[in-house]
Design a protein around this motif. Structure first.
Motif, mmCIF file in Angstrom:
data_model
loop_
_atom_site.group_PDB
_atom_site.id
_atom_site.type_symbol
_atom_site.label_atom_id
_atom_site.label_comp_id
_atom_site.label_asym_id
_atom_site.label_seq_id
_atom_site.Cartn_x
_atom_site.Cartn_y
_atom_site.Cartn_z
ATOM 1 N N TYR A 32 -18.880 4.568 -10.745
ATOM 2 C CA TYR A 32 -18.011 4.294 -9.242
ATOM 3 C C TYR A 32 -16.848 5.083 -9.391
ATOM 4 C CZ TYR A 32 -14.928 1.417 -6.631
ATOM 5 O OH TYR A 32 -13.996 1.008 -5.709
ATOM 6 N N LEU A 33 -16.008 4.779 -10.571
ATOM 7 C CA LEU A 33 -14.604 5.463 -10.461
ATOM 8 C C LEU A 33 -14.879 6.513 -10.407
ATOM 9 C CD1 LEU A 33 -12.961 3.348 -13.245
ATOM 10 C CD2 LEU A 33 -12.470 3.090 -11.044
ATOM 11 N N GLU A 34 -15.717 7.440 -10.829
ATOM 12 C CA GLU A 34 -15.756 8.931 -10.684
ATOM 13 C C GLU A 34 -15.993 9.150 -9.253
ATOM 14 O OE1 GLU A 34 -18.671 10.755 -13.233
ATOM 15 O OE2 GLU A 34 -17.653 12.687 -12.968
ATOM 16 N N GLU A 35 -17.042 8.631 -8.520
ATOM 17 C CA GLU A 35 -17.103 8.861 -7.072
ATOM 18 C C GLU A 35 -15.916 8.295 -6.229
ATOM 19 O OE1 GLU A 35 -19.448 10.197 -5.736
ATOM 20 O OE2 GLU A 35 -20.759 10.390 -7.376
ATOM 21 N N LEU A 36 -15.333 7.318 -6.744
ATOM 22 C CA LEU A 36 -14.154 6.736 -5.655
ATOM 23 C C LEU A 36 -12.754 7.641 -5.740
ATOM 24 C CD1 LEU A 36 -11.129 4.904 -6.285
ATOM 25 C CD2 LEU A 36 -12.606 4.719 -4.366
ATOM 26 N N LEU A 37 -12.431 8.224 -7.137
ATOM 27 C CA LEU A 37 -11.608 9.168 -7.508
ATOM 28 C C LEU A 37 -11.711 10.511 -6.663
ATOM 29 C CD1 LEU A 37 -10.711 8.079 -11.343
ATOM 30 C CD2 LEU A 37 -9.241 7.875 -9.089
ATOM 31 N N GLY A 38 -13.093 10.817 -6.788
ATOM 32 C CA GLY A 38 -13.396 12.043 -6.109
ATOM 33 C C GLY A 38 -13.253 12.144 -4.636
ATOM 34 N N PHE A 39 -13.545 11.018 -4.061
ATOM 35 C CA PHE A 39 -13.593 10.615 -2.724
ATOM 36 C C PHE A 39 -12.186 10.837 -2.207
ATOM 37 C CE2 PHE A 39 -12.419 6.829 -0.129
ATOM 38 C CZ PHE A 39 -12.704 7.308 1.081
ATOM 39 N N LEU A 40 -11.144 10.526 -3.021
ATOM 40 C CA LEU A 40 -9.518 10.637 -2.730
ATOM 41 C C LEU A 40 -9.279 11.941 -3.070
ATOM 42 C CD1 LEU A 40 -8.318 7.335 -4.272
ATOM 43 C CD2 LEU A 40 -9.031 7.755 -2.125
ATOM 44 N N GLY A 41 -9.769 12.889 -3.653
ATOM 45 C CA GLY A 41 -9.467 14.138 -4.138
ATOM 46 C C GLY A 41 -9.165 14.383 -5.567
ATOM 47 N N SER A 75 0.818 -1.089 0.131
ATOM 48 C CA SER A 75 -0.151 -0.055 -0.052
ATOM 49 C C SER A 75 0.839 1.268 0.059
ATOM 50 C CB SER A 75 -0.777 0.093 1.241
ATOM 51 O OG SER A 75 -1.598 1.391 1.368
ATOM 52 N N ASP A 76 1.928 1.069 0.905
ATOM 53 C CA ASP A 76 2.864 2.373 0.712
ATOM 54 C C ASP A 76 3.407 2.645 -0.418
ATOM 55 O OD1 ASP A 76 2.460 2.623 3.473
ATOM 56 O OD2 ASP A 76 4.347 1.508 4.116
ATOM 57 N N GLU A 77 3.640 1.439 -1.201
ATOM 58 C CA GLU A 77 4.552 1.571 -2.606
ATOM 59 C C GLU A 77 3.531 2.170 -3.656
ATOM 60 O OE1 GLU A 77 6.337 -1.972 -3.633
ATOM 61 O OE2 GLU A 77 6.304 -1.434 -5.679
ATOM 62 N N LEU A 78 2.360 1.712 -3.432
ATOM 63 C CA LEU A 78 1.455 1.992 -4.466
ATOM 64 C C LEU A 78 0.849 3.483 -4.300
ATOM 65 C CD1 LEU A 78 -0.797 -1.115 -4.684
ATOM 66 C CD2 LEU A 78 0.825 -0.386 -6.164
ATOM 67 N N GLY A 82 -10.726 14.088 0.774
ATOM 68 C CA GLY A 82 -9.506 13.547 -0.134
ATOM 69 C C GLY A 82 -8.337 14.141 0.175
ATOM 70 N N LEU A 83 -7.220 13.441 0.367
ATOM 71 C CA LEU A 83 -5.987 13.966 0.543
ATOM 72 C C LEU A 83 -4.986 13.762 -0.529
ATOM 73 C CD1 LEU A 83 -5.390 12.208 4.087
ATOM 74 C CD2 LEU A 83 -6.359 14.500 3.455
ATOM 75 N N VAL A 84 -5.500 13.241 -1.786
ATOM 76 C CA VAL A 84 -4.655 13.435 -3.069
ATOM 77 C C VAL A 84 -4.927 14.662 -3.845
ATOM 78 C CG1 VAL A 84 -4.244 11.929 -5.130
ATOM 79 C CG2 VAL A 84 -4.974 10.857 -3.058
ATOM 80 N N PRO A 85 -3.788 15.568 -4.011
ATOM 81 C CA PRO A 85 -4.097 16.569 -4.917
ATOM 82 C C PRO A 85 -4.446 16.171 -6.148
ATOM 83 C CG PRO A 85 -2.042 16.811 -3.612
ATOM 84 C CD PRO A 85 -2.460 15.351 -3.612
ATOM 85 N N ASP A 86 -5.516 16.958 -6.577
ATOM 86 C CA ASP A 86 -6.175 16.575 -7.796
ATOM 87 C C ASP A 86 -5.157 16.701 -9.108
ATOM 88 O OD1 ASP A 86 -8.246 16.040 -9.593
ATOM 89 O OD2 ASP A 86 -8.548 18.299 -10.154
ATOM 90 N N ARG A 87 -5.119 15.838 -10.109
ATOM 91 C CA ARG A 87 -4.499 15.812 -11.345
ATOM 92 C C ARG A 87 -5.244 15.326 -12.355
ATOM 93 N NH1 ARG A 87 -0.267 12.886 -8.043
ATOM 94 N NH2 ARG A 87 -1.482 14.266 -6.633
ATOM 95 N N ASP A 134 -8.262 -0.979 -3.056
ATOM 96 C CA ASP A 134 -8.514 -1.265 -1.860
ATOM 97 C C ASP A 134 -6.975 -1.116 -0.849
ATOM 98 O OD1 ASP A 134 -11.235 -2.039 -1.938
ATOM 99 O OD2 ASP A 134 -10.809 -4.128 -1.953
ATOM 100 N N GLN A 135 -6.082 -1.186 -2.001
ATOM 101 C CA GLN A 135 -4.746 -0.733 -1.342
ATOM 102 C C GLN A 135 -4.429 0.602 -1.253
ATOM 103 O OE1 GLN A 135 -2.259 -2.869 -0.141
ATOM 104 N NE2 GLN A 135 -2.865 -5.081 -0.765
ATOM 105 N N VAL A 136 -4.750 1.271 -2.178
ATOM 106 C CA VAL A 136 -4.461 2.858 -2.287
ATOM 107 C C VAL A 136 -5.508 3.808 -1.448
ATOM 108 C CG1 VAL A 136 -2.986 2.716 -4.312
ATOM 109 C CG2 VAL A 136 -5.551 3.444 -4.382
ATOM 110 N N ALA A 137 -6.670 3.223 -1.389
ATOM 111 C CA ALA A 137 -7.995 4.041 -0.327
ATOM 112 C C ALA A 137 -7.583 3.764 1.030
ATOM 113 C CB ALA A 137 -9.176 3.712 -0.731
ATOM 114 N N ARG A 138 -6.760 4.692 1.601
ATOM 115 C CA ARG A 138 -6.225 4.615 2.935
ATOM 116 C C ARG A 138 -6.670 5.655 3.769
ATOM 117 N NH1 ARG A 138 -0.196 2.063 3.764
ATOM 118 N NH2 ARG A 138 0.155 2.539 5.747
ATOM 119 N N ILE A 139 -6.982 5.293 4.931
ATOM 120 C CA ILE A 139 -7.364 6.423 5.903
ATOM 121 C C ILE A 139 -5.908 7.157 6.396
ATOM 122 C CG2 ILE A 139 -7.404 4.947 7.822
ATOM 123 C CD1 ILE A 139 -9.868 7.071 8.609
ATOM 124 N N GLY A 140 -5.913 8.613 6.536
ATOM 125 C CA GLY A 140 -4.549 9.230 6.825
ATOM 126 C C GLY A 140 -3.666 9.343 5.701
#
Ligand SMILES: Cc1cc2nc3c(=O)[nH]c(=O)nc-3n(C[C@H](O)[C@H](O)[C@H](O)COP(=O)(O)O)c2cc1C
Length: 205
Positions: free
Chosen positions: A160-169, A78-81, A129-134, A111-117
């Motif tokens: 699904y992917l639109e919601e998931l990516l938006g959730f991450l930022g 998960s760290d690596e991804l 979301g904590l991932v800066p948009d790109r 499931d490996q990259v959607a990670r709290i904190g």
């Protein structure tokens, strides 16, 4: 400054895959426009991502300074991804529609990259979301046709992917879709031409 493209492929087919074909075209055009650009590739069919297990989840929800060696090991992928994701200036995801959803191989990656904190946070005000948009491009291949068809609403890949990516930022998401790969040659030809045309536009220097 040179740019980095992270490409993630999810089709189980290594040859004859329409979604990989779109991604190949995108990557080639992007590299032409960014001769000194760097491309990182994650092929989820050739190198499957492990599913998260109980220890991984425990590690996700345990502060790093409290990690046992087992937590550290179980969260290393998960760290690596996540590091790879954060290092990318542009994301290129390619996926087929399997049973109206993304392949399990792709879900294992998510499931490996959607990670709290790390990639999202939760507090009393909600989820953030904590991932800066790109810029993110998603190449999708579907066997059926969904526009103006009895199957409209059955395809959960893009929603699904639109919601998931938006959730991450990540909100700058564009879908490049081909449809009818199994059943409708005319729709396939039309959507493929449109997708390649759009790829040429968005990758133009
Ligand atoms: C296991 C499996 C399930 C599929 N389920 C669907 C589906 O629910 N809806 C659909 O439109 N196409 C479905 N298809 C067809 C694929 O979406 C189609 O073959 C697509 O082109 C696959 O992507 P690829 O060409 O990149 O491999 C399925 C194909 C497979 C192998």
């Amino acid at each position: 400054m040179s740019q980095t493209l992270l490409r993630i492929d999810a089709s189980a087919r290594l040859a004859g895959s329409h979604s990989r074909g779109l991604a190949d075209d995108f990557q080639a055009s992007w590299q032409q426009a960014h001769p000194d650009g760097r491309v990182m590739v994650r092929d989820l069919a050739q190198t499957p991502i492990a599913q998260i297990d109980a220890l991984t989840i425990e590690g996700f929800y345990t502060a790093p300074d409290q990690h046992t060696p087992q937590h550290t090991q179980a969260t290393a992928l998960s760290d690596e991804l996540i590091a790879e994701l954060l290092a990318a200036d542009v994301l290129l995801l390619s996926t087929p529609v399997y049973n109206f959803a993304i392949p399990a191989a792709f879900k294992a990656y998510i499931d490996q990259v959607a990670r709290i904190g790390r990639t999202f946070s939760a507090d009393e005000t909600g989820l953030h979301g904590l991932v800066p948009d790109r810029p993110t491009y998603v190449a999708v291949a579907a066997g059926l046709v969904y526009h103006d068809s009895p199957f409209t609403g059955f395809n959960f890949v893009a929603p699904y992917l639109e919601e998931l990516l938006g959730f991450l930022g990540i909100t700058s998401v564009e879908f490049l879709t081909v449809e009818g790969t199994s059943v409708d040659p005319a729709a396939l030809e039309r959507t493929t031409a449109a997708a390649h045309q759009r790829i040429a536009e968005v990758t133009a220097a």
